[in-house]
Design an enzyme around this catalytic site. Sequence first.
Site, mmCIF file in Angstrom:
data_model
loop_
_atom_site.group_PDB
_atom_site.id
_atom_site.type_symbol
_atom_site.label_atom_id
_atom_site.label_comp_id
_atom_site.label_asym_id
_atom_site.label_seq_id
_atom_site.Cartn_x
_atom_site.Cartn_y
_atom_site.Cartn_z
ATOM 1 C CB SER A 142 11.038 -7.880 -14.421
ATOM 2 O OG SER A 142 10.404 -8.803 -15.167
ATOM 3 C CE1 TYR A 155 5.578 -6.079 -14.899
ATOM 4 C CE2 TYR A 155 6.450 -7.879 -15.531
ATOM 5 C CZ TYR A 155 6.717 -7.186 -15.060
ATOM 6 O OH TYR A 155 7.641 -7.571 -14.033
HETATM 7 P P1 NAP Z 1 1.935 -8.105 -6.231
HETATM 8 O O1 NAP Z 1 2.653 -8.745 -5.465
HETATM 9 O O2 NAP Z 1 1.338 -7.991 -7.152
HETATM 10 O O3 NAP Z 1 2.435 -6.123 -5.804
HETATM 11 C C1 NAP Z 1 2.688 -4.979 -6.193
HETATM 12 C C2 NAP Z 1 2.681 -4.063 -5.735
HETATM 13 O O4 NAP Z 1 2.267 -2.662 -6.145
HETATM 14 C C3 NAP Z 1 1.081 -3.716 -4.348
HETATM 15 O O5 NAP Z 1 1.403 -3.219 -3.235
HETATM 16 C C4 NAP Z 1 0.182 -2.414 -4.969
HETATM 17 O O6 NAP Z 1 -0.380 -2.068 -4.047
HETATM 18 C C5 NAP Z 1 1.470 -1.944 -5.825
HETATM 19 N N1 NAP Z 1 0.542 -0.979 -6.440
HETATM 20 C C6 NAP Z 1 0.276 -1.317 -7.499
HETATM 21 N N2 NAP Z 1 0.106 -0.507 -8.511
HETATM 22 C C7 NAP Z 1 0.062 1.410 -7.799
HETATM 23 C C8 NAP Z 1 0.121 2.120 -7.728
HETATM 24 N N3 NAP Z 1 -0.928 2.513 -8.719
HETATM 25 N N4 NAP Z 1 0.429 2.927 -6.675
HETATM 26 C C9 NAP Z 1 1.437 2.867 -5.861
HETATM 27 N N5 NAP Z 1 1.027 1.442 -6.026
HETATM 28 C C10 NAP Z 1 0.949 0.262 -6.548
HETATM 29 O O7 NAP Z 1 4.228 -7.638 -7.214
HETATM 30 P P2 NAP Z 1 5.184 -7.785 -6.323
HETATM 31 O O8 NAP Z 1 5.471 -9.410 -7.515
HETATM 32 O O9 NAP Z 1 5.272 -7.708 -5.042
HETATM 33 O O10 NAP Z 1 5.750 -7.189 -7.633
HETATM 34 C C11 NAP Z 1 6.701 -5.763 -6.974
HETATM 35 C C12 NAP Z 1 7.303 -5.142 -8.124
HETATM 36 O O11 NAP Z 1 8.418 -5.967 -8.484
HETATM 37 C C13 NAP Z 1 7.039 -4.874 -9.693
HETATM 38 O O12 NAP Z 1 7.276 -3.594 -9.844
HETATM 39 C C14 NAP Z 1 7.151 -6.368 -10.570
HETATM 40 O O13 NAP Z 1 6.898 -5.182 -11.734
HETATM 41 C C15 NAP Z 1 8.177 -6.420 -10.192
HETATM 42 N N6 NAP Z 1 8.894 -8.193 -10.730
HETATM 43 C C16 NAP Z 1 8.276 -9.102 -9.516
HETATM 44 C C17 NAP Z 1 8.696 -10.148 -9.926
HETATM 45 C C18 NAP Z 1 7.901 -11.613 -9.374
HETATM 46 O O14 NAP Z 1 8.085 -12.697 -9.837
HETATM 47 N N7 NAP Z 1 6.533 -11.399 -8.413
HETATM 48 C C19 NAP Z 1 9.315 -10.215 -11.144
HETATM 49 C C20 NAP Z 1 9.685 -9.526 -11.294
HETATM 50 C C21 NAP Z 1 9.904 -8.112 -11.199
HETATM 51 P P3 NAP Z 1 -2.189 -2.466 -4.040
HETATM 52 O O15 NAP Z 1 -2.265 -3.372 -2.602
HETATM 53 O O16 NAP Z 1 -2.827 -0.929 -3.491
HETATM 54 O O17 NAP Z 1 -2.571 -2.729 -5.658
#
Ligand code: NAP
Length: 265
Positions: A142, A155
């Site tokens: 990120s 984070y």
């Molecule tokens: P999200 O919708 O909250 O999804 C998070 C995912 O991670 C879910 O599938 C969750 O599974 C899984 N997860 C959490 N803890 C876990 C564990 N211990 N073992 C396996 N899976 C686990 O978030 P997202 O926005 O899609 O984020 C995905 C990635 O993109 C992350 O690394 C985040 O930091 C990065 N990111 C996101 C953004 C943004 O704007 N959204 C920006 C920069 C980076 P469960 O359903 O079981 O909870």
Amino acid sequence: MSAVDLSGQVALVTGANRGIGRQIASALAAAGAQVVAGARDPDTLEALIAAGDGRCEAVALDVTNDAQVLAAVDGTVAKHGHLDLLVNNAGIGGGTELPWETPIDEWWAVQEVNVRGVYACTQAAMRHMTKQKSGRIIDVGSLVGTYPMPAAAPYAASKCALFRWNSCLAIAAADYGVSVFIISPGLVATDMTADVDLFDNIPADQWTPIEKTGALVVDLASGRADSLAGRFIHAEDDLDVLIANADQIIEQNLQTLGMNFFDEA
Ligand code: NAP
């Protein structure tokens, strides 16, 4: 199928049941890869598997559970014979308005998923990729790992650590034919960003469509950007421009984390 053909490739994606991970998994399957989709609760993967047209399968994978990590990675290789791509997507957010007020266990839980979890999956995958002398690892980082954001301090700290880990890995893994990247999806509307007050007033044009991350991962999986291994790539970047300027990017050490030192001379 997308313009990129990944048939023959086997990919493992963590946190594939929702949000960005789910999008990455379906984009890889649409491009022809065999996708092993990891989720803490594999039942939540049903819709993804159904849409995957036989190219998507589920595996129980909590990245903080070392035994599950090994079983998922080794099981993938035992079943398919190789592992070509690991996408370390699973991640959690966290933080409090005053950064010192986050409970210690909550602060540490963010590191356990975003840093330790990535390391565990990577170590398991590298055991196979070093033998294969091929593979790619893409860490979902990120931009928040590159600048201070006090309200998201645990984070930001985790993504900064991930950044440096990724660049160490990239250098060493290159000797084994493994290309490593760290990417940022941009600001994407998912569950992670839904409840963050800070993002309430961000105009629509500053959000990145979720599809861009899947497209970037597919592009990187194709190998056409391997000259940029070890570099940070944003979903909004023009990959063709970066590839065309790869020599300059490496020579000037761009697209990476660095310290701006004061010139004492
Ligand atoms: P999200 O919708 O909250 O999804 C998070 C995912 O991670 C879910 O599938 C969750 O599974 C899984 N997860 C959490 N803890 C876990 C564990 N211990 N073992 C396996 N899976 C686990 O978030 P997202 O926005 O899609 O984020 C995905 C990635 O993109 C992350 O690394 C985040 O930091 C990065 N990111 C996101 C953004 C943004 O704007 N959204 C920006 C920069 C980076 P469960 O359903 O079981 O909870």
